[in-house]
Every structure is written in structure tokens, then in C-alpha cells.
Scaffold this motif. Sequence first.
Motif, mmCIF file in Angstrom:
data_model
loop_
_atom_site.group_PDB
_atom_site.id
_atom_site.type_symbol
_atom_site.label_atom_id
_atom_site.label_comp_id
_atom_site.label_asym_id
_atom_site.label_seq_id
_atom_site.Cartn_x
_atom_site.Cartn_y
_atom_site.Cartn_z
ATOM 1 N N LEU A 262 0.897 -1.197 0.060
ATOM 2 C CA LEU A 262 0.079 0.152 -0.102
ATOM 3 C C LEU A 262 0.759 1.368 -0.022
ATOM 4 O O LEU A 262 0.455 2.318 -0.522
ATOM 5 C CB LEU A 262 -1.039 0.075 1.237
ATOM 6 C CG LEU A 262 -2.244 -1.033 1.131
ATOM 7 C CD1 LEU A 262 -2.846 -1.079 2.496
ATOM 8 C CD2 LEU A 262 -2.916 -0.611 0.153
ATOM 9 N N GLY B 39 -5.635 8.481 -3.539
ATOM 10 C CA GLY B 39 -6.195 7.479 -2.761
ATOM 11 C C GLY B 39 -7.042 6.462 -3.667
ATOM 12 O O GLY B 39 -7.496 5.525 -3.033
ATOM 13 N N SER B 40 -7.336 6.856 -4.921
ATOM 14 C CA SER B 40 -8.022 5.683 -5.522
ATOM 15 C C SER B 40 -7.537 4.527 -5.680
ATOM 16 O O SER B 40 -8.017 3.278 -5.509
ATOM 17 C CB SER B 40 -8.436 6.411 -7.007
ATOM 18 O OG SER B 40 -7.221 6.538 -7.834
ATOM 19 N N VAL C 65 -12.772 -0.009 8.877
ATOM 20 C CA VAL C 65 -13.591 -0.264 8.171
ATOM 21 C C VAL C 65 -14.026 -1.813 8.390
ATOM 22 O O VAL C 65 -15.344 -2.297 8.434
ATOM 23 C CB VAL C 65 -13.382 -0.202 6.660
ATOM 24 C CG1 VAL C 65 -14.362 -1.064 5.948
ATOM 25 C CG2 VAL C 65 -13.135 1.327 6.244
ATOM 26 N N LYS D 115 -14.462 5.763 4.948
ATOM 27 C CA LYS D 115 -14.333 5.680 3.383
ATOM 28 C C LYS D 115 -13.000 5.187 3.137
ATOM 29 O O LYS D 115 -11.877 5.988 3.391
ATOM 30 C CB LYS D 115 -14.634 6.668 2.569
ATOM 31 C CG LYS D 115 -14.683 6.475 1.072
ATOM 32 C CD LYS D 115 -15.428 7.554 0.404
ATOM 33 C CE LYS D 115 -15.219 7.440 -1.047
ATOM 34 N NZ LYS D 115 -14.135 8.345 -1.542
ATOM 35 N N LEU D 116 -12.401 4.122 2.618
ATOM 36 C CA LEU D 116 -11.328 3.521 2.298
ATOM 37 C C LEU D 116 -10.686 4.433 1.513
ATOM 38 O O LEU D 116 -11.231 4.958 0.619
ATOM 39 C CB LEU D 116 -11.302 2.275 1.434
ATOM 40 C CG LEU D 116 -11.627 0.774 2.265
ATOM 41 C CD1 LEU D 116 -11.849 -0.284 1.498
ATOM 42 C CD2 LEU D 116 -10.581 0.544 3.377
ATOM 43 N N GLY D 117 -9.434 4.808 1.751
ATOM 44 C CA GLY D 117 -8.460 5.766 0.988
ATOM 45 C C GLY D 117 -8.860 7.188 1.139
ATOM 46 O O GLY D 117 -8.066 8.033 0.906
ATOM 47 N N GLN E 10 -6.670 -1.630 -0.861
ATOM 48 C CA GLN E 10 -7.087 -1.834 0.263
ATOM 49 C C GLN E 10 -8.437 -2.858 0.149
ATOM 50 O O GLN E 10 -8.840 -3.881 1.091
ATOM 51 C CB GLN E 10 -7.842 -0.514 0.913
ATOM 52 C CG GLN E 10 -6.346 0.504 1.502
ATOM 53 C CD GLN E 10 -7.050 1.563 1.974
ATOM 54 O OE1 GLN E 10 -7.954 2.421 1.315
ATOM 55 N NE2 GLN E 10 -6.644 1.961 3.129
ATOM 56 N N ALA F 88 -3.048 4.155 6.106
ATOM 57 C CA ALA F 88 -4.003 3.063 5.291
ATOM 58 C C ALA F 88 -4.104 1.878 5.942
ATOM 59 O O ALA F 88 -5.451 1.354 5.937
ATOM 60 C CB ALA F 88 -3.396 2.535 4.035
ATOM 61 N N GLU G 92 -7.203 2.721 8.586
ATOM 62 C CA GLU G 92 -8.499 2.825 7.659
ATOM 63 C C GLU G 92 -8.996 1.417 7.516
ATOM 64 O O GLU G 92 -10.369 1.213 7.479
ATOM 65 C CB GLU G 92 -7.605 3.431 6.142
ATOM 66 C CG GLU G 92 -8.732 4.439 5.818
ATOM 67 C CD GLU G 92 -8.121 5.310 4.536
ATOM 68 O OE1 GLU G 92 -7.849 6.628 5.055
ATOM 69 O OE2 GLU G 92 -7.734 4.734 3.658
ATOM 70 N N MET G 93 -8.177 0.459 7.040
ATOM 71 C CA MET G 93 -8.639 -1.012 6.802
ATOM 72 C C MET G 93 -9.168 -1.464 8.181
ATOM 73 O O MET G 93 -10.501 -2.242 7.968
ATOM 74 C CB MET G 93 -7.535 -1.643 6.139
ATOM 75 C CG MET G 93 -6.976 -1.532 4.936
ATOM 76 S SD MET G 93 -6.092 -2.846 4.096
ATOM 77 C CE MET G 93 -4.636 -2.567 5.041
ATOM 78 N N ARG H 150 -8.229 -6.487 2.363
ATOM 79 C CA ARG H 150 -9.157 -6.458 3.341
ATOM 80 C C ARG H 150 -9.959 -7.935 3.526
ATOM 81 O O ARG H 150 -9.800 -8.731 4.262
ATOM 82 C CB ARG H 150 -10.116 -5.493 3.302
ATOM 83 C CG ARG H 150 -9.830 -4.379 3.914
ATOM 84 C CD ARG H 150 -11.251 -3.291 4.122
ATOM 85 N NE ARG H 150 -12.262 -4.006 5.032
ATOM 86 C CZ ARG H 150 -13.481 -4.303 4.591
ATOM 87 N NH1 ARG H 150 -14.246 -3.681 3.451
ATOM 88 N NH2 ARG H 150 -14.257 -4.791 5.348
ATOM 89 N N VAL I 262 -5.171 3.216 -3.883
ATOM 90 C CA VAL I 262 -4.945 2.704 -2.442
ATOM 91 C C VAL I 262 -6.319 2.014 -1.976
ATOM 92 O O VAL I 262 -6.291 1.070 -1.651
ATOM 93 C CB VAL I 262 -4.729 3.655 -1.524
ATOM 94 C CG1 VAL I 262 -4.789 3.283 -0.027
ATOM 95 C CG2 VAL I 262 -3.029 4.170 -1.991
ATOM 96 N N ALA I 263 -7.342 2.850 -2.304
ATOM 97 C CA ALA I 263 -8.466 2.083 -1.995
ATOM 98 C C ALA I 263 -9.023 1.024 -2.429
ATOM 99 O O ALA I 263 -9.380 -0.083 -1.966
ATOM 100 C CB ALA I 263 -9.644 3.356 -1.990
#
Lengths: 396, 396, 396, 396
Positions: free
Chosen positions: B354, B374-375, C365, C372-374, B381, C358, C361-362, B385, B377-378
Motif C-alpha cells: 500500500l 487515494g483511488s 472499516v 471511506k477507504l482511501g 485496500q 492506510a 483505515e482498513m 481486506r 490505494v482504496a
Amino acid sequence: MSFQNPVFIPGPTNIPESLRKACDMPTIDHRSPLFGQILHPAREGVRKVLKSESAEIFIFPSTGTGGWETALTNTLSAGDKILAARNGMFSHRWIDMCQRHNLDVQVVETPWGEGLPADRYEEILTADTNHEIKAVLATHNETATGVKSDIAAVRRALDAAGHPALLFVDGVSSIASMDFRMDEWGVDVAVTGSQKGFMLTAGLAIVGFSAKAMAATETAKLPRTFFDVHDMAKGYAANAYPYTPAVGLLNGLNEACTMLLNEGLENVFARHTRIAEGVRAAVGAWGLELCAANPSVYSDTVSAIKTPEGFNATDIVTHAAEKYGVAFGVGLGEVAGKVFRIGHLGSLTDVMALSGIATAEMCMVDLGLDIKLGSGVAAAQDYYRGNTATAQKDAA
Amino acid sequence: MSFQNPVFIPGPTNIPESLRKACDMPTIDHRSPLFGQILHPAREGVRKVLKSESAEIFIFPSTGTGGWETALTNTLSAGDKILAARNGMFSHRWIDMCQRHNLDVQVVETPWGEGLPADRYEEILTADTNHEIKAVLATHNETATGVKSDIAAVRRALDAAGHPALLFVDGVSSIASMDFRMDEWGVDVAVTGSQKGFMLTAGLAIVGFSAKAMAATETAKLPRTFFDVHDMAKGYAANAYPYTPAVGLLNGLNEACTMLLNEGLENVFARHTRIAEGVRAAVGAWGLELCAANPSVYSDTVSAIKTPEGFNATDIVTHAAEKYGVAFGVGLGEVAGKVFRIGHLGSLTDVMALSGIATAEMCMVDLGLDIKLGSGVAAAQDYYRGNTATAQKDAA
Amino acid sequence: MSFQNPVFIPGPTNIPESLRKACDMPTIDHRSPLFGQILHPAREGVRKVLKSESAEIFIFPSTGTGGWETALTNTLSAGDKILAARNGMFSHRWIDMCQRHNLDVQVVETPWGEGLPADRYEEILTADTNHEIKAVLATHNETATGVKSDIAAVRRALDAAGHPALLFVDGVSSIASMDFRMDEWGVDVAVTGSQKGFMLTAGLAIVGFSAKAMAATETAKLPRTFFDVHDMAKGYAANAYPYTPAVGLLNGLNEACTMLLNEGLENVFARHTRIAEGVRAAVGAWGLELCAANPSVYSDTVSAIKTPEGFNATDIVTHAAEKYGVAFGVGLGEVAGKVFRIGHLGSLTDVMALSGIATAEMCMVDLGLDIKLGSGVAAAQDYYRGNTATAQKDAA
Amino acid sequence: MSFQNPVFIPGPTNIPESLRKACDMPTIDHRSPLFGQILHPAREGVRKVLKSESAEIFIFPSTGTGGWETALTNTLSAGDKILAARNGMFSHRWIDMCQRHNLDVQVVETPWGEGLPADRYEEILTADTNHEIKAVLATHNETATGVKSDIAAVRRALDAAGHPALLFVDGVSSIASMDFRMDEWGVDVAVTGSQKGFMLTAGLAIVGFSAKAMAATETAKLPRTFFDVHDMAKGYAANAYPYTPAVGLLNGLNEACTMLLNEGLENVFARHTRIAEGVRAAVGAWGLELCAANPSVYSDTVSAIKTPEGFNATDIVTHAAEKYGVAFGVGLGEVAGKVFRIGHLGSLTDVMALSGIATAEMCMVDLGLDIKLGSGVAAAQDYYRGNTATAQKDAA
């Protein structure tokens, strides 16, 4: 696995703390400018250690044997004539490599224990009026016999004969420990490795090419890729290698050169002579002789010690390892079983040398040789006491 | 020199702590039984990683390029015919090496981004009724393009043609990271290095020879000494090397094999797939495409990412290094400037991946590409996850 | 045991490579001049980091808690009055230590999340016309709440009251990361440890004594031996310790000071602010709040992040460790379960910080928080992009 | 700074390679279960080394001196009576610590060179019919004089007197090198450090508390916080410390215990005796005497060697450091200038010991003492030859 005692093999040597740490490096990008900051100073340092103003330095992820192959394949073509003397296991192996690569070697057989026969070289070169001999091989220090040769004399032989052959010198167990003068001696390719005078682990072939050797690469037809100096030179120009370099070892080499040059090369050589003299004093006190025929060829990096007839010298090495956890070197080839070797190069102090001498002494007594305990140690102590100065910190 | 961030070059990889320590070893006698206790388990470990029951494993102080040379010079003679496809920089270099060694290569030009053309191989081999082709080269994973090829299909092509040519596979950037089946695929020489899936520094060429390849060494006439497998085998039989081995790296290799086999090879491969899938999810979220033509050839060790027309992809690599202290890989050869590469092999966690994705994202925005911070990364993620399980400790 | 990911606990920090190596030292004689060459520069370096011209620096093989005890036992006697505020777990513990040592502490209870109440201090000190209060305690940075206090304001309170009490400052999680001015603020004893801003392992209590504090040692009657500064000073005068020193850690401390001073203290502080701002941007993007009551008390070394009512913040820490192999800090004492902490001090890059963000964040969630992720990553990326400059190499 | 020679100070010792690596650890979360996996086995290992079934083991980031303070402050109150003998510098210092902590010490002055006077202890304890003496101090091995005492005899004295006083033993330079039997000897608090028999760097105070000592903590009123065993016990129960632990050193301690227990404690003790016997043989050959009054009190970890009247023994230590780069120990206190000390504990081989003996010999000759070079070495060689067996690998 005990790592407590020093090793007394003629390379790899004991590794100084600072070099262990320089080699133990996290990964960096070997195509980045950062890598150039390691590579170029390391090459420059090697050049200075070789006492050359202008040699091209190439460093391969390989060993001294790879350095020999680099010398041959980059400068010669199949069928080329080579002049070489065989006076020990390492000169023998280089000759063997030539033959495998289809070179035509004129071998001057020389007693093991003697140095290179410069006079005989001169005769042969003088007789070679067509200059068919393309290269002369010279092993500066025969690690197998503890014999150093006079490279300046080999150069004089070439010059006296007015012969244009290239001069290739194996300095694997001499360079960075004993005086080596690439430019003054007119050496065309100097070969060494990382694990001797540079005090690192094995893993680098280090070679210096003279301008004349570089010129020879233009016409050399022996196949080569991994050891190709042109590819390497092209890589260097871009802070890189033609393949992945051994970055940590190069970083260690850079640091090793800094250490050696900070100590001063002449001091480094004097230190090796001093440690060696102590070992030789012990050998004398034991009533034993060196394989090396006379003092003019005594090596300052390794002593091959002859044991009495009927005694298997290799037993000393085996016994030292098993009973005392100390590594010496066995005899190789012609002198297998007849000599054992004490390596005394690289990072070594008087105190460490004394522990090796004391161990050899115990082993010989254990195995029934007529040696007096403490005799060799006392002779070495006597020598070191008078010659130590304050040099102990130098090779840290 | 900052060592804080992970590297994202496609090898050398980030080195696990335990491997750093295994390599950082004091000097031992490399002619002692102790050395055998490192050497033989390391060779045995490599054999298992290659999924072979009986391959002879040879480990040279060199690199993957030296492994290529080992494969060729030990099995072939000047003038021998070779079949090879060129679909990236590394297959190109191996072909070039063949030509320098006077081998006669039939090159199948293949678009960079595609895998090896097994069908075309089959046609050519079938047409070679005199069996003049002595060896087929196959690059399992093209590090330059992030393309993996189907080695089983190449084997099927040989078998369908009833052709006896040797099969040489470059597994430098696949072995120990992606599934490799030496015996099942009938690979005759497998080539890799220490600095990829084995997570060590560069410095070892690692090769496996099948019985058929060993037989070929008896008649091969290309000159060789440093890379001679017979000399090496003879050394191994005596717990030794024909020259000085890189003991610390071998100790590291032994430890690396233990780590990989303890984790389980299938788990190692799954881990690489998982990390790679996260990176690919990010690439998709950025609206970019891989150099690899389709999912069947996506590499799990490196992704070459195409940037828009008119943009110099190499700028991302330079910028990442200078501004963020992060190393990515540049495009090479045909795809220079068109792709940048994220290496995701060896010792890597989701969390490290990441940070690489986040950095690439910042670089692309800094350089004006239309990417949303962040796109990627999201997307990664989200993938990680759902797929992380508790595998994070595995590659410690 | 995986060592691949950075840690995000508020100390010990990630250790730079060069400090790992400086600490990993062979044994030397700790009564030799060589030891003095480590000890004295380390003390001098610490003095500069404290921004003091003349403080006496004492370094104990201990921790910050031992530093607190050093401050108290060397300057005070049983029954002495102390003024202190309790606004977090660490100020609480120092107060508890005073009470155990039979000191009479006037505690100003202060909401966790707020800084030290300098106004209230001034009132109390002004009222103490007999100057019975012998010392004022001030925790510069409450590691438990991520709150920094204004030490200059505390000094102004003392001065405004014309009060002669000693000023003791706990700078464990501020010194070497955030601005600290021992002389300018009139700090009498400054206390820190090796494992925060100095980026080493735990094992050293580091204290600075002003001349006024040294004078107080003459009359202090609390029993002390291990932490006695007179014994320590006497040892230092002879290049030694009153007992065996932690030589490797001292060598690391010396190197750490060199790194910090070479980077420039103001640059070090700015770097910490920058990394912290990125984390705070992420917290804002998540829609969460810090425990710290307002921006004037935001800590640049640790952020304590409040989670929604009914959610157990400690679950984030447990989950991050188990699923992602990443260490965050739990809430302590009053804020246990209410906050989780991201440590962002010492050796850290933007890229490392992003991996921590990061991961947090995970986790959130995964645990069902409406995040929101990211989103946090993007906010931090946006901040770092604009503020990175080329500072990435600084803390190498 | 040269790190090539072994050290011969009586601690810190030479550190085995594997312990260097165990200590050199990246940061982990010291509040995580992972830390418990280091802490608990380390404590369990120490307990076994102490030969105790049930002692509570506490490990402080401190030194042996801190261990003394732990013993006193956790079990005693101001004014308590203590019985102690002064027969060297370290017993002197512990007595001094008692006095600073307002304990009332009855000191039995004992000639330096003799062991603890168990008979005199018995007389005093028998006379103390009111049991006012709360604790008896016993220094197991006086590092300053190379004198070991008979702790079993002290226990017999207590028992003969029917006296309930606690028995505190300083085993700093004996534990893990010489036989120590916490349970059998009825030791209530055993104190040691990391830098002697455990072969680590200084930085840990290691103490064992008997159930009786633990009971005494309930009523002890001496102030304590950093060294409070209740806080420590509470921390341990949660895999944690009351402050930040020295994780790497604890990891090293765990590994050290594993090494010692794998070798076998009796083998460890025999190895120390063997190495010491060789040193004592050398001393005899030199015609010198030990400070230790008779063989029953000879220490197996350090030899204090008396030099002739009028000669400053400290010159040997200075000269060895300056000329040969070797560290010996100076005489302390009453025997300053009268003895020099050779430490022979921890990780040491015969070969290393011989290098120390050889060095001492050279120094004495250099400084004009009437010593024959090689004489001590020969005596030690003779002893080691007959007693080495194959134990050299054990302490690796």
C-alpha cells in the motif's frame, strides 16, 4: 558452530567489524545515482591500491578464478600462445584454464617452493622473435607454497627481450597485503579477489586493465558475456552493471579501500611483514622449515611449513579444527601432506597471531612431533615485543 | 542514504531480517566439514523449491546472467542451433549471449507484452526433422514487461514434435515466487539468482541440471572453467568449491529455503498472487493498463504499467526516488519511457504494498497525470481486506 | 515474528539502520580512554539537543521512569512540597512516584486532552508566599493523550510569582522531536529516554541538571545510590561509570545526536510537524477527532484519536496487530477504549506514515466504522505532496 | 577503535555472535503478545540457571548495582539491621549502598583475598537473640580480588543460629559461570547482571526473589518506584513492563539461557574451571601469586594476580591496552596497584585464553619483571592439551 577463534587460513581472512557492517546493507536501487556513490569510489580505491594512475578497474560478482577468466577471454583468441611457469597449485590452475580455453601454453616447470624463473622467461621471450607469445602469466604470490615472486624481474625479462606480450599477474593473495605496483611493473592485467587483502567475504573478482590490455580487447575472439569488460564499462558509465551487482560487497570494498589508504599502503605492507616475521620466528624455534626455498621468496601473507618426513601435515589441520576449533590450511597438490599453512594476512594482530602459533604448537605436540610447548610463542613474542610500535589499531 | 522505505524494484527485493543475519557471518574454513553443513542443505532446499526429485543443483558466486552462461557453455558447442523467442529485454539478452558464444539462434520475434509462442515453437520443432535444434530457451517471467509464460505449453510443444532438444528455462524472476515445476515440465536447465524469490542480495547464480542436461555436458565443447559444472560437482563431493565460495550468501540461501519451505511453496505463491492482485486493482482504479497483454500472462512478481501517450514513464521513477525516497523500476528496451514497473516479489506485506501504491499515486499526480489521490490505494485496500487472512507473518 | 512493517507506537520508534549498527558493538573496556571517546561526545550532543549551554548531562542504564526518580531523589527530601498537574497517564505516574517517595504533592486535576494549566500554577505559586513548594513538575508532551504543553508559560508562571521552586520537565516524548529549550525556559531538570526522539531502543534514562538543580543535590536527603548524580559525575571525570555502562547504547546515542544535529534541530522539528500534519489531515478526512482539545496542544509525536461512542478503540490496535502485523498504541487510563494512538515520531517518512494511515483505515472499516477507504490516505497524500520538499533522506 | 582482540576484563565479556544478533532486533510493540514470547521464556531460563524451582525472576533495565538496590528497597525499612562482610570493592559498595539507604549495617572487616567468614556470621547471628538483623549480605564472587565464597556455609551459619534473617547474595560475577544453587542454599534474593555469565552487554539487573523475600516486600518501607517488584510483577502478568523494557537485551537473555542450558550448566561450570586452571598454571609458571588466599577461594571467573612489591600493577593494564590493544582489569580499592586482573568468564576458548596469557607475559617483560617469555603460555598449553576434550564448540 563456534565463531570465537580467529581463522588462520590464507583467505578468506578475519573480517573487521566495520567491514562486516559495511557489507550488511539493506537493498537499494542498483540503477540509481546512490549506487554510483558506492561503485565509483570503490573502483577509485582499488586503482590506488594497485598503484596505478590509469588502469580501468572492473569488479565482477565472482572470485579470483573469474578474474583469471576475465583476463584471458577479453584479450586473447583461441590458439594464442601463452608463457607461464608452474610452481604451485594456483599457477597450475591458471595454466589449466588457459588450456581449456584453447590457448597454447608454454609451461616452464619450476620447483614448488621457488619463485618464477625470470631468467628462463627472458630466454624464451628472446627466442620468440616472431612475437607469437601473446601473454605472460605470473603468479605474484603462490598461496599453496607461501612463495612470492619478483614481478619487477618478469617485467625486466620482457623488456630485455623487447617483447610486446601482455603481462598478466595473479595478485589474489598479495594485492592489498604486499607491495604491488601495477604501473611501475608494467602489469597489463592485475587480478585479485575480495577475500584476501581486502578482508571481505569471497564474492568479487577485482581486475585492473592497462590501456594496452584494453586495446587487446578489440581483437580478442574468445567467447565471453558474463566477464565481458566492454559490457561492464558501458554499465559503469551509467552508474550501473550489465546485470545485478553485489551492492553490499561493493560497499564493503569501498570501505576496505578507505581503511587501507587511511592506514597507508606502506604501513599495511609493513604490518604484514611484521606479523609474518613473528610466525617465521616461531617456525625457526620449532626447528622446522618453510616450503619457500629462501628468504627472498618468503610470503608475507601465508607460510607453508614443512613437517618431518613420514608425518602427515594434514593431520595438524584436522586436529586443530576438531580439538581447538582453529582453522589452518592444508598442503595442496605436490605438497599435500608435506606442509601445513598458517595464513597471516588481512585483519590480524600480534595477539591473534600468537594464539595461532600457540595452537599449532599444541597440535604438533599432541601428534607426537618433537616440539617444545611455548617455544614458538616465545620466539614470536620476542620479535613482536621489539617491533610492535602502536600499530595495533590500524586495521580496525 | 535513507534505508527507511521498502524498495519496489523487481529484485533485489527487501531482505528479511533473518536473512540479513544469516548472510552476515564471520569467516569459517570453507574446506571444513562445517561448510558442508551449509552447502548441502542449501542445495537440497533449492532442489525442493524447483520441485525436482533429482536435479543436480549448482550454485556459483555470480548472478542469473552467469546462470545463463552455465546453461549454455556446459551443454553446447559452437555452431549448435538454438530456438528462442524474444518478447522482452531479458529474453533478448540471453539470445545475445548465445550469439556471442557462436551459437546459431533461430529467434521468434514476439510482441513485448505477450508470452512465449508455444504454437510457433511446435511448428518450428516439428519442421526440424533432423533435430538440429539442440536447445530451446524459455524465459518464464519477463521481468521487463511483467509477463509470465506457460512453460508446460513449451514442454507440450517439444513433446508434440517428438523433439529431443534440451529445454532451458530462465526462472530468475519466477522461481521461489511463482509456481515452477522442473520435473513435471521436463525442464533440463533451470536458472535463477539469489536476489529475487530467495530474498537475498545478488551474488549467486543458482542452476538445476536434469540428468539429460548432465549427459549433454559430456560432449559440450564451448570453453568453460569458472562455470564448469564438473569442477563444481567434484568440489561438492569434498564439501568444497573449486575456488572460494560465498559462504555467507550460501548460509542465507539455506535459511531462505527453510523459510520458504516452512511457509509452504503453495502459500508463498498464493501470497505473491494476493499482493499482485492488490497492485493490479490499483492500476485498474487509476484507469491504466498493464504492459502484459491479458490476464493469463500477468506476472505475480512485477507489474509493468503503461502510462498515457506522450508521457515519459521514467519520470515517475526518477521523481519517486528524488521526492519520496522510493525505488520503482523503469521501462527497458522497447518499452523504455512507456512503462514504469512496480516490483512485488519476495518479502512484502499488504501494508508495504500500500505504501508503494500510495507513492506511485502521488508521483503521477505530481507529474500531471489525471489520477485521483487515494483511488488506487482504496482499490488495493478493498482487495487486501477481503483476502489477507493471517498471512502477514509468513515471510518474516 | 515479522519485522517487515514499520511500528506506529509512540516509542520505541523505528530504528534507523545506522543506529542499529552503532549500538551493535563488540565489548570494549569501559574503564579505558576509548570509552571516554564515546561518553563525552554523547553527553555533549545531548546538551545541544536540550538547547543548553551548561546543563550537566547524566545518562543512566535505565528508562525515562528512572530519569523521573533521578530528578526527585537527587534534589528533594521526604516531606517536600511539589506542585503538579495530572492531565494524562504519564503525569499521573510521576505524581504517584512522588507520593511513594514521601513527597507532598499538590495535584491540579486537569481534563485529559488539555495542556498544563499555567494560570492555575501561577495562582498557587503566588499564594505560596513561604515558598514551601520545592519543585514544579511539568509533562511537556502527554504521550497518553497526544497533548503538548507550553513549558515557557510554566516558566512565566514561576517568574510572575517570583517563586524559586525548581522546574522539572518530563520531555520523554518531546525531546529531540519537538522544540525544547532548557536554558531559555529555565528548566532545572529535563528528563528523557533513548527510545523516542533519539530513535534507539529503550535502556537509557537521559537527564539534564541546571546549576540550580545541582546545588539542590547538596541538601537533598531522599535515599539514592543507583541514580546518584554525584557518583555519576565522579565516574565521568575518570572516563567511567560508578558501575558498568551500556556502552553500545551510549555509542548509539552519540551517533543519534550527530544525526540530529547534522540534520539541524529545526529541520527535525519541522519534519515531525509535517508528518504529524499528514496524520491529522487523515483524521479529519475520517470525520474523527483528536483527544487533544485544540490545535494549540496538538502533539507532533503522537496522535490520540477518539472513536465513536460505544466503539472499543482498543479493538483497532488488536485487529491491526493480528490481521495486518502493524502496531498502534492503545488508550491508557481514563481514555482506555476511547482512543487509539498513532505514534509518528523518530525515524519516519511520508511513505511510512501513509502505510500506517492506510492500515488504520482498513481496520476501522473491518470493524464496522463508517470510514471511506482511501479517504485518510488521500488527505495525507495531498498534504505531503505539497510539503515534502526533499527532506526524505534526513533521518537516515 | 580496534575490535580484533578478545577482552580479558572480568565483564562485560566477549559476546558470542549469536547473542550479538539476538540483541540487535528491530522495534516490536512491547505491549503485544509477541513481547510475552520473549519475556516469559527469558525469566524461566534465568530461574533454571539459578537452580530454583519457584523464585520470582525480575529483570530491570539497569545493572547489578540496581539489582542490589532492588534487593534492599523491596524488603527492608529505614533503620533495619544488616549483617555484611567487607572483603573487596564490591562488598564494600553494597555496604555503602545500605548505609545511604539508612540501613544499620554491622560490618565484618575481612582481609581482601579471603572469603566470607561464615563462622563469624554464625557467632553474630547466634548472639542476635532478638532477631534484629533482618538481612545478611553475601558476595558470592568478589570480582575485585578473584575470591569466591562458600554460600552454603553462610546458609549453615544462619541455620545453626536458628536465625530468620533474609539471605541476599550478589552473584553478579558468579551466576551462569560458577555453580549457584538458589533453592539448596536458601538464598532469598539473588542478584546478577547481563554482562557476565550471560555474555551480553550491560543493561539488565537480574534478580530472583524467594517466597520469603516476596513476603518481606509487604512490610518494607524503603521508598522505591523504578525498582519496585510489585509493579514489575503486575506488568509481567500482562506481558508488559511498568515502563519501556529493553526488548533486544531480553531477547538476548532468552537466547543466552538457551545456550547455557543446552550446553548444560555443569558443563558450563567445568569449562570455566578449565579455562581458569590454565590461567592459574600460567601464573604459577611466572612465579607469581594470586590475591586469593588459597585454592578453596580461587575464582573461576577472574584471577587477580599480585605483582612484586614496588611494581605498579596498573602499568600492565595500561601498557597492554596501549601497545597490544588488549584489555585486562586493574586492581581496585585496597589492592589498587598491587594486582592486575585477567577476566576469564563467559564466552572464551583455550585459544583465546592463551592469547591473553601471551599478552600479559609480553607486558610484564616489557615493564622489566623477571618473567620468561612463553613460560606461562607453555604451562597453560600443557594444561589445556590434557583437558580440552571437544568442548570448544559449546559456547558458540
